[in-house]
Scaffold this active site. Sequence first.
Site, mmCIF file in Angstrom:
data_model
loop_
_atom_site.group_PDB
_atom_site.id
_atom_site.type_symbol
_atom_site.label_atom_id
_atom_site.label_comp_id
_atom_site.label_asym_id
_atom_site.label_seq_id
_atom_site.Cartn_x
_atom_site.Cartn_y
_atom_site.Cartn_z
ATOM 1 N N LEU A 1 11.618 -20.642 -5.117
ATOM 2 C CA LEU A 1 10.699 -19.769 -4.369
ATOM 3 C C LEU A 1 9.353 -19.738 -5.107
ATOM 4 O O LEU A 1 9.329 -19.703 -6.338
ATOM 5 C CB LEU A 1 11.287 -18.359 -4.295
ATOM 6 C CG LEU A 1 10.575 -17.323 -3.440
ATOM 7 C CD1 LEU A 1 11.594 -16.380 -2.784
ATOM 8 C CD2 LEU A 1 9.604 -16.477 -4.252
ATOM 9 N N HIS B 1 2.567 3.132 -9.082
ATOM 10 C CA HIS B 1 2.482 1.680 -9.268
ATOM 11 C C HIS B 1 3.722 1.158 -10.011
ATOM 12 O O HIS B 1 4.216 0.070 -9.733
ATOM 13 C CB HIS B 1 1.204 1.303 -10.020
ATOM 14 C CG HIS B 1 -0.049 1.660 -9.261
ATOM 15 N ND1 HIS B 1 -0.208 1.374 -7.928
ATOM 16 C CD2 HIS B 1 -1.184 2.293 -9.651
ATOM 17 C CE1 HIS B 1 -1.405 1.812 -7.523
ATOM 18 N NE2 HIS B 1 -2.001 2.378 -8.552
ATOM 19 N N ASN C 1 1.359 3.328 -3.000
ATOM 20 C CA ASN C 1 1.887 3.747 -4.310
ATOM 21 C C ASN C 1 1.289 5.084 -4.746
ATOM 22 O O ASN C 1 1.997 5.954 -5.262
ATOM 23 C CB ASN C 1 1.534 2.719 -5.388
ATOM 24 C CG ASN C 1 2.232 1.408 -5.179
ATOM 25 O OD1 ASN C 1 3.199 1.331 -4.434
ATOM 26 N ND2 ASN C 1 1.751 0.365 -5.838
ATOM 27 N N ASP D 1 0.829 -1.211 0.000
ATOM 28 C CA ASP D 1 0.000 0.000 0.000
ATOM 29 C C ASP D 1 0.867 1.266 0.000
ATOM 30 O O ASP D 1 1.946 1.283 0.601
ATOM 31 C CB ASP D 1 -0.895 -0.027 1.250
ATOM 32 C CG ASP D 1 -2.075 0.925 1.117
ATOM 33 O OD1 ASP D 1 -2.318 1.429 -0.001
ATOM 34 O OD2 ASP D 1 -2.751 1.159 2.124
HETATM 35 C C1 FPP Z 1 -1.998 -0.013 -3.310
HETATM 36 O O1 FPP Z 1 -1.502 1.310 -3.221
HETATM 37 C C2 FPP Z 1 -1.376 -0.704 -4.437
HETATM 38 C C3 FPP Z 1 -2.049 -1.281 -5.473
HETATM 39 C C4 FPP Z 1 -3.518 -1.249 -5.590
HETATM 40 C C5 FPP Z 1 -1.336 -1.921 -6.600
HETATM 41 C C6 FPP Z 1 -0.061 -2.635 -6.269
HETATM 42 C C7 FPP Z 1 0.684 -2.916 -7.514
HETATM 43 C C8 FPP Z 1 2.033 -2.939 -7.633
HETATM 44 C C9 FPP Z 1 2.960 -2.732 -6.519
HETATM 45 C C10 FPP Z 1 2.649 -3.146 -8.961
HETATM 46 C C11 FPP Z 1 2.792 -4.592 -9.295
HETATM 47 C C12 FPP Z 1 1.725 -4.959 -10.191
HETATM 48 C C13 FPP Z 1 1.598 -6.155 -10.814
HETATM 49 C C14 FPP Z 1 0.531 -6.279 -11.795
HETATM 50 C C15 FPP Z 1 2.463 -7.342 -10.566
HETATM 51 P P1 FPP Z 1 -2.535 2.525 -3.367
HETATM 52 O O2 FPP Z 1 -2.640 2.872 -4.794
HETATM 53 O O3 FPP Z 1 -3.824 2.170 -2.695
HETATM 54 O O4 FPP Z 1 -1.797 3.661 -2.577
HETATM 55 P P2 FPP Z 1 -2.473 4.858 -1.773
HETATM 56 O O5 FPP Z 1 -3.115 4.237 -0.550
HETATM 57 O O6 FPP Z 1 -1.311 5.720 -1.406
HETATM 58 O O7 FPP Z 1 -3.451 5.524 -2.676
#
Ligand code: FPP
Length: 240
Positions: free
Chosen positions: A126, A32, A17, A15
């Site tokens: 893994l 992301h 990004n 969480d």
């Molecule tokens: C949550 O942060 C994150 C996600 C919904 C996506 C996570 C995806 C990745 C790390 C990339 C890898 C992807 C794949 C397809 C392998 P948020 O966007 O909710 O962050 P915020 O709470 O700051 O808005």
Amino acid sequence: MTQGAIPHHVAIVMDGNGRWATRRYLPRVAGHKKGMDALRACLRHCDERGVKVLTVFAFSSENWNRPPEEVSGLMELLALALAREVPQLKNEGVRVKFVGDRAALSEKVRAGLAHAEADTAGNTRLVFNVCFNYGGRWDIAQAAAALAARGEAITEQSLDGALALAHVPAPDLIIRTGGERRLSNFLLWQAAYSELYFTDKLWPEFDGAALDEALADYAARERRFGRTSEQLAPPARRAA
Ligand code: FPP
């Protein structure tokens, strides 16, 4: 840290990004993308530390409600991961599994997921589970429906075996970055005895040192699985 204290299975809610990007006046998708870099590094670091299973929450059943450009950005990242990351992971001995409801994904993406899984099925170094269009409630419901369709009794054991993550043991450690302290529909069944670790670090900033901090915190926990401390202590220590 002793080898025995390393969790066999680590699961992560990646969480933060969006906030990472917004703070830099960048579109959320840039966060992301940066999150993907952090994930790549985290997987390698887990492997170095002796973790045998890594499970990540990449796209939840509820993420469809995000702005369309963010949803399509995440779909593009998945396609990019299939094209660029999976061949590399294959060479590194990683077995890749996608966990979630595939019905809503395009036929092309579904074929890509199946190909990635088949291509890495023989790897044993893994296991890397990518939860995509996944929700803990979805998983429990689909497992119960599968058992009912086969006319099988629903017991803890049979349900456990019908879950989408039945190929790995339950996570020992669940990490959530980004400051929130909740599971958000991640691994609801499997989290029963997992150790939970929360950090304010945003996912793109979660580096090797941050993972080591989480592993050190885990190593200091006493996992009792409903027993008492005394029952867990080896006899020699108990007598002392
Ligand atoms: C949550 O942060 C994150 C996600 C919904 C996506 C996570 C995806 C990745 C790390 C990339 C890898 C992807 C794949 C397809 C392998 P948020 O966007 O909710 O962050 P915020 O709470 O700051 O808005």
